[in-house]
Design a protein around this motif. Sequence first.
Motif: not given
Length: 231
Positions: A60-89
Amino acid sequence: MNWLGAIKSDIDAAQARDPAALGALEVFLTYPGLHALMIHRLTHQLHLFGLPILPRLLSHLNRFITGIEIHPAARIGRRCFIDHGMGVVIGETTVIGEDCHLYQGVTLGGTSTRREKRHPTLEDRVVVGAGAKIIGNVTIGHDSRIGAGAVVVSSVPPNATVVGVPGHVVAFTNTSNDTVERLPDPEWDRIEELERRVARLERERAASDPAVPGVGGSPGGFDGGASERPS
């Protein structure tokens, strides 16, 4: 996954894919997509440890700071790039492979209310354009591209390019020679046919009534040429 090693690989990915990046320090200090991944990789580890509440508070703090919402259970591999990022869910059961690239406004969402795999799986090297929505337990094959604003509700084969609402495959990348093989696009064909019919009707009208403004660039006319098919 080593947290520091994963963050370093994310920084390297940002530098490799963003021509505006001037160095690792700038990426580390100013890229919200990187900050979101840094916090998520921590919250994901806490989630795996089984800690209650704290991972969700940090996300929740992450979303407040960055505008990007990622559930803690989501699995994300290496070298991911979220470009600009605002509004990503990115939803709870999402799985993102390595070397993926997400632009602003992307939603990786679910459709089921049951506690099951209900969010997308992105295989390696998938690019998802700005504002695209991928909904449900679908798989996006490796090296595929999802066009900006597309809404994808079914699985996509590898090396495909998907556009539209609902999303449909319009091309495949031939990895043997790095060329794009386009598929027939019935919707665009219908648009071109309508343009040809309008042009013919305007020519017939102009021929039958000379007082009517002509075609070919005159006021109110239609040049009769089919629009260029988007590349």
